[in-house]
Design an enzyme around this catalytic site. Structure first.
Site, PDB file in Angstrom:
ATOM      1  N   HIS A   1       2.279   3.574   6.322  1.00  0.00           N
ATOM      2  CA  HIS A   1       1.760   4.751   7.139  1.00  0.00           C
ATOM      3  C   HIS A   1       0.309   4.562   7.114  1.00  0.00           C
ATOM      4  O   HIS A   1      -0.289   4.088   6.316  1.00  0.00           O
ATOM      5  CB  HIS A   1       2.135   5.944   6.099  1.00  0.00           C
ATOM      6  CG  HIS A   1       2.000   7.298   6.531  1.00  0.00           C
ATOM      7  ND1 HIS A   1       0.714   7.914   6.695  1.00  0.00           N
ATOM      8  CD2 HIS A   1       3.010   8.188   7.110  1.00  0.00           C
ATOM      9  CE1 HIS A   1       0.697   9.190   7.235  1.00  0.00           C
ATOM     10  NE2 HIS A   1       2.062   9.305   7.511  1.00  0.00           N
TER      11      HIS A   1
ATOM     12  N   GLN B   1       7.946   8.572   0.497  1.00  0.00           N
ATOM     13  CA  GLN B   1       9.366   8.636   1.158  1.00  0.00           C
ATOM     14  C   GLN B   1      10.501   7.911   0.371  1.00  0.00           C
ATOM     15  O   GLN B   1      11.379   7.666   0.606  1.00  0.00           O
ATOM     16  CB  GLN B   1       9.469   7.662   2.687  1.00  0.00           C
ATOM     17  CG  GLN B   1       8.576   8.074   3.579  1.00  0.00           C
ATOM     18  CD  GLN B   1       9.095   9.518   4.244  1.00  0.00           C
ATOM     19  OE1 GLN B   1      10.213   9.903   3.922  1.00  0.00           O
ATOM     20  NE2 GLN B   1       8.129  10.081   4.860  1.00  0.00           N
TER      21      GLN B   1
ATOM     22  N   LYS C   1       7.444  16.553   0.374  1.00  0.00           N
ATOM     23  CA  LYS C   1       8.334  15.870   0.883  1.00  0.00           C
ATOM     24  C   LYS C   1       9.556  15.973  -0.061  1.00  0.00           C
ATOM     25  O   LYS C   1      10.616  15.061   0.119  1.00  0.00           O
ATOM     26  CB  LYS C   1       7.996  14.601   1.173  1.00  0.00           C
ATOM     27  CG  LYS C   1       6.920  14.384   2.289  1.00  0.00           C
ATOM     28  CD  LYS C   1       6.712  13.065   2.823  1.00  0.00           C
ATOM     29  CE  LYS C   1       5.432  12.951   3.569  1.00  0.00           C
ATOM     30  NZ  LYS C   1       5.606  13.251   5.113  1.00  0.00           N
TER      31      LYS C   1
ATOM     32  N   ASP D   1       3.210   3.833  -2.787  1.00  0.00           N
ATOM     33  CA  ASP D   1       3.054   4.981  -2.092  1.00  0.00           C
ATOM     34  C   ASP D   1       4.604   5.605  -1.876  1.00  0.00           C
ATOM     35  O   ASP D   1       5.366   4.916  -1.366  1.00  0.00           O
ATOM     36  CB  ASP D   1       2.732   4.855  -0.433  1.00  0.00           C
ATOM     37  CG  ASP D   1       2.884   6.231   0.496  1.00  0.00           C
ATOM     38  OD1 ASP D   1       3.313   7.000   0.017  1.00  0.00           O
ATOM     39  OD2 ASP D   1       2.388   5.912   1.531  1.00  0.00           O
TER      40      ASP D   1
ATOM     41  N   CYS E   1       2.782   8.094  12.728  1.00  0.00           N
ATOM     42  CA  CYS E   1       1.699   7.788  11.772  1.00  0.00           C
ATOM     43  C   CYS E   1       1.583   6.252  11.257  1.00  0.00           C
ATOM     44  O   CYS E   1       1.277   6.038  10.130  1.00  0.00           O
ATOM     45  CB  CYS E   1       1.396   8.712  10.568  1.00  0.00           C
ATOM     46  SG  CYS E   1       1.047  10.639  11.232  1.00  0.00           S
TER      47      CYS E   1
HETATM   48  N1  PMP Z   1       2.885   7.615   3.066  1.00  0.00           N
HETATM   49  C1  PMP Z   1       4.073   7.657   3.807  1.00  0.00           C
HETATM   50  C2  PMP Z   1       5.125   6.547   3.872  1.00  0.00           C
HETATM   51  C3  PMP Z   1       4.607   8.860   4.552  1.00  0.00           C
HETATM   52  O1  PMP Z   1       5.814   9.070   5.173  1.00  0.00           O
HETATM   53  C4  PMP Z   1       3.628   9.860   4.642  1.00  0.00           C
HETATM   54  C5  PMP Z   1       3.820  11.309   5.416  1.00  0.00           C
HETATM   55  N2  PMP Z   1       4.636  11.143   6.499  1.00  0.00           N
HETATM   56  C6  PMP Z   1       2.349   9.782   3.766  1.00  0.00           C
HETATM   57  C7  PMP Z   1       1.982   8.673   3.303  1.00  0.00           C
HETATM   58  C8  PMP Z   1       1.353  11.037   4.038  1.00  0.00           C
HETATM   59  O2  PMP Z   1       1.864  12.106   3.221  1.00  0.00           O
HETATM   60  P1  PMP Z   1       1.001  13.417   3.431  1.00  0.00           P
HETATM   61  O3  PMP Z   1       0.739  13.809   4.767  1.00  0.00           O
HETATM   62  O4  PMP Z   1       1.907  14.501   2.625  1.00  0.00           O
HETATM   63  O5  PMP Z   1      -0.019  13.003   2.513  1.00  0.00           O
END
Ligand code: PMP
Length: 406
Positions: free
Chosen positions: A123, A203, A226, A200, A364
């Site tokens: 991401h 997910q 999440k 990270d 993203c």
């Molecule tokens: N890493 C991953 C794999 C994600 O899916 C996301 C959110 N879509 C993020 C980071 C960023 O998370 P946040 O917007 O809650 O900071």
């Protein structure tokens, strides 16, 4: 485990209608999950009955909120099986955690020519902070490629690890393709050359049991929203020896021991990394979300989601002209797809009119799109409160999209 009707009744929003009386079919759980009533009530209770800033006052309410906040930290420690509460830092979310860490790690450990390894599946939150740090420090970002199924190519990763590598930072699960990364192998290989690993977990944490000790990762980050908790709260877990060596990434109240104009000394872990008024209602709400998840059973949740993934994959694969992106052997309950000759935004808009919430676009994760030569996908991210009937509604919704646009 509760039956599905009982589970759905725990989430007030799931019974609402959208777009002129269409029952809501929510398949955007990868972007954010809905909240059970216990979480909503917990946050409301903080504000209604014991709201006060934490770690500040000596008064009754401040003691109460400080105690609840620290109980939340302990809850998270045990949920991810960290060794100590000192290793659990509250942040604003995954993005906040990675940005903070990239700054501190860069300041402490990185010099020109050093390398950071990430993967093609990241991401933007696990790409851009490292690029910014590399730019600042003259370091180099290396990227592990993926195969057509959306799995990282381990041989390339092993080749990339070198005496110049300072950190490996990879996702647990791809938010676009659902791929579960082979973290045990990734971490073991990095550790064999004394390189720490950041995972990270944005997910990953909501789809099964996360045990940071067993995984042996050095840092683990995730977002409360999440995993059925409030937005604006997240976690940075780090091994104590590493966190102790890192400088703070923000200065301000609470992160200090002694301040003079000549010199400031910093607070102990984890407070060294918690500058300013923290999101204590969010942390306390997250504690309630983790209690809720634990009461359902994390293994049971994963089992139910796997069953829903198999059913959705079978139903969607049968649609002519529908192509699924991401066919990794290990996958979580998420399906990214495109319909032949139809733009993803047009499809998403029609599905929305039918009450079906899916995500469309690059999610993203622009490099994943570039890897497949596409501009985006339609993503249905499924969780335990979804049903096979909802997957049937999605299937007929997609058929309707085809009829209208083909
Ligand atoms: N890493 C991953 C794999 C994600 O899916 C996301 C959110 N879509 C993020 C980071 C960023 O998370 P946040 O917007 O809650 O900071």
């Amino acid at each position: 485990m509760k039956n599905i009707n009982e589970i759905r009744a725990d989430f007030p929003i799931l019974s609402r209608k959208v777009n002129n009386d269409m029952p809501l079919v929510y398949f955007d759980n990868g972007a954010t999950t809905q909240k059970p009533k216990c979480v909503i009530d917990t946050v409301s209770e903080v504000y209604a009955t014991y709201n006060a800033n934490i770690h500040r006052g000596v008064h009754f309410l401040s003691d109460m909120s400080s105690e609840a906040y620290e109980n939340a930290r302990e809850k998270i420690r045990s949920f991810i099986n960290a060794g100590k509460k000192e290793e659990v830092v509250f942040t604003s979310g995954t993005t906040g955690s990675i940005n903070g860490l990239a700054f501190s790690f860069g300041e402490r450990f990185i010099k020109p020519g050093d390398e950071i390894i990430i993967s093609y599946l990241e991401h933007h939150a696990n790409i851009v902070p490292w690029q910014m740090m590399c730019e600042r420090k003259g370091a180099i970002l290396r990227v592990i490629p993926i195969n057509d199924a959306g799995e990282i190519i381990m041989a390339e990763y092993l080749r990339m690890l070198s005496p110049k590598t300072r950190l490996v930072s990879v996702t647990q699960v791809s938010n676009v393709l659902g791929t579960v990364l082979p973290l045990n192998e990734i971490i073991a290989a990095a550790h064999s050359v004394n390189v720490p690993v950041l995972v990270d977990g944005a997910q990953g944490i909501q789809h099964g049991i996360v045990d940071v000790k067993a995984m042996d990762c050095d840092f683990y980050v995730f977002s409360g929203h999440k995993i059925y908790g409030p937005a604006g709260i997240g976690v940075l877990y780090g091994k104590e020896n590493l966190l102790s060596e890192l400088p703070p990434f923000q200065g301000g109240g609470d992160m200090v021991e002694k301040v003079t104009f000549e010199k400031t000394t910093y607070n102990v872990l984890p407070f060294k990394f918690e500058a300013g008024t923290m999101n204590y209602p969010g942390a306390i709400g997250l504690m309630s979300a983790l209690d809720y998840i634990s009461s359902l059973g994390r293994e049971e949740i994963a089992e139910r989601e796997n069953e829903l993934l198999s059913y959705a994959t079978e139903r969607l694969s049968a649609i002519e002209g529908l192509k699924i992106y991401g066919n990794a052997t290990r996958k979580i309950s998420l399906i990214s797809f495109l319909l032949k000759g139809i733009h993803q935004y047009d499809a998403g808009m029609i599905l929305d009119k039918l009450g079906i919430a899916v995500r469309t676009g690059t999610h993203c994760a622009q490099p994943v799109m570039d890897r497949y030569g596409i501009s985006g996908t339609i993503r249905a991210s499924i969780c335990f409160y979804n049903t096979k009937e909802e997957i049937d509604i999605l299937t007929s919704g997609i058929e309707k999209v085809k009829q209208m646009l083909e």
